[in-house]
Scaffold this active site. Structure first.
Site, PDB file in Angstrom:
ATOM      1  N   HIS A   1       0.820  -1.214   0.000  1.00 49.78           N
ATOM      2  CA  HIS A   1       0.000   0.000   0.000  1.00 49.78           C
ATOM      3  C   HIS A   1       0.858   1.270   0.000  1.00 49.78           C
ATOM      4  O   HIS A   1       2.044   1.243   0.348  1.00 49.78           O
ATOM      5  CB  HIS A   1      -0.929   0.017   1.219  1.00 49.78           C
ATOM      6  CG  HIS A   1      -0.179   0.031   2.534  1.00 49.78           C
ATOM      7  ND1 HIS A   1       0.390   1.168   3.062  1.00 49.78           N
ATOM      8  CD2 HIS A   1       0.090  -0.976   3.398  1.00 49.78           C
ATOM      9  CE1 HIS A   1       0.971   0.877   4.206  1.00 49.78           C
ATOM     10  NE2 HIS A   1       0.819  -0.421   4.434  1.00 49.78           N
TER      11      HIS A   1
ATOM     12  N   GLU B   1      -2.341  -6.948   7.441  1.00 52.57           N
ATOM     13  CA  GLU B   1      -1.036  -6.940   8.107  1.00 52.57           C
ATOM     14  C   GLU B   1      -1.131  -7.732   9.405  1.00 52.57           C
ATOM     15  O   GLU B   1      -2.232  -7.975   9.935  1.00 52.57           O
ATOM     16  CB  GLU B   1      -0.616  -5.486   8.385  1.00 52.57           C
ATOM     17  CG  GLU B   1       0.743  -5.301   9.053  1.00 52.57           C
ATOM     18  CD  GLU B   1       1.887  -5.859   8.226  1.00 52.57           C
ATOM     19  OE1 GLU B   1       2.071  -7.106   8.254  1.00 52.57           O
ATOM     20  OE2 GLU B   1       2.614  -5.072   7.580  1.00 52.57           O
TER      21      GLU B   1
END
Length: 204
Positions: free
Chosen positions: A11, A84
């Site tokens: 990202h 994550e």
């Protein structure tokens, strides 16, 4: 056997990235700079044939994928397994703060993250298992296709380490920048070839 090619995208930058703070499951949005980074990658991939798009369901990965997918006229599929690692009580803290406040545990995490339980968080083994589950699902559904996956630094490091047979306790030795592009070719679930790693040429 025709390869399934995965375009793994970390990202774009967030304010917490810029401040060196652990994010984990905290839903931190992209910064304006992170959005600009994603736009550059979108332009770079505009002419690349991509058959499907997947993303973590955290906003920083979702928005990165949404910016890229605009150039391809399709939709993004969201998988919570691509999140994550959950850093628990460490989220929002810097590396130095963690070292100062959780000295022994932080040392243990650096040397043996696979088996180290972060308070109210995950072990790296937990992340590795759900990441592999997500990758297997994608490969099964898109055999022989090109798939873009927008996710996170820890996730992509684990995917690459698993694919290449590395000891996951050393996964932090793999540098992965914001909006970097990593490409893996899978021949079934067991054989993978690393074609590109941590490419940021589109940001120059």
């Amino acid at each position: 056997m025709e390869a399934t090619k995965l375009y793994l995208v970390r990202h774009g930058e967030t304010e917490w990235n810029a401040g060196g703070r652990f994010q984990g499951h905290s839903d931190v949005p992209l910064s304006n700079f992170g959005r600009q980074q994603a736009e550059r990658l979108a332009l770079s991939l505009k002419q690349t044939k991509i058959d499907a798009f997947y993303s973590s369901d955290l906003s920083r990965a979702m928005e990165t994928a949404q910016i890229i997918v605009k150039e391809h006229g399709t939709q993004v599929n969201y998988l919570p397994d691509l999140r994550e690692i959950n850093f628990g009580v460490w989220e929002g803290l810097t590396y130095d703060q963690i070292s100062q406040n959780y000295g022994n545990l932080s040392v243990q995490w650096r040397s043996n993250p696979l088996d180290t339980q972060i308070p109210h968080g995950e072990k790296l083994q937990d992340l590795a298992e759900r990441c592999q589950r997500a990758i297997n699902e994608i490969i099964n559904q898109h055999a022989g296709e090109n798939v873009l996956v927008a996710s996170h630094g820890g996730v992509i490091r684990v995917i690459v380490a698993n694919a290449l047979g590395f000891d996951l306790n050393h996964f932090w030795k793999l540098r992965l920048d914001n909006v970097s592009l990593t490409v893996l070719e899978y021949y079934g679930q067991q054989k993978a070839i690393l074609e590109l790693f941590n490419d940021t040429c589109h940001l120059k």
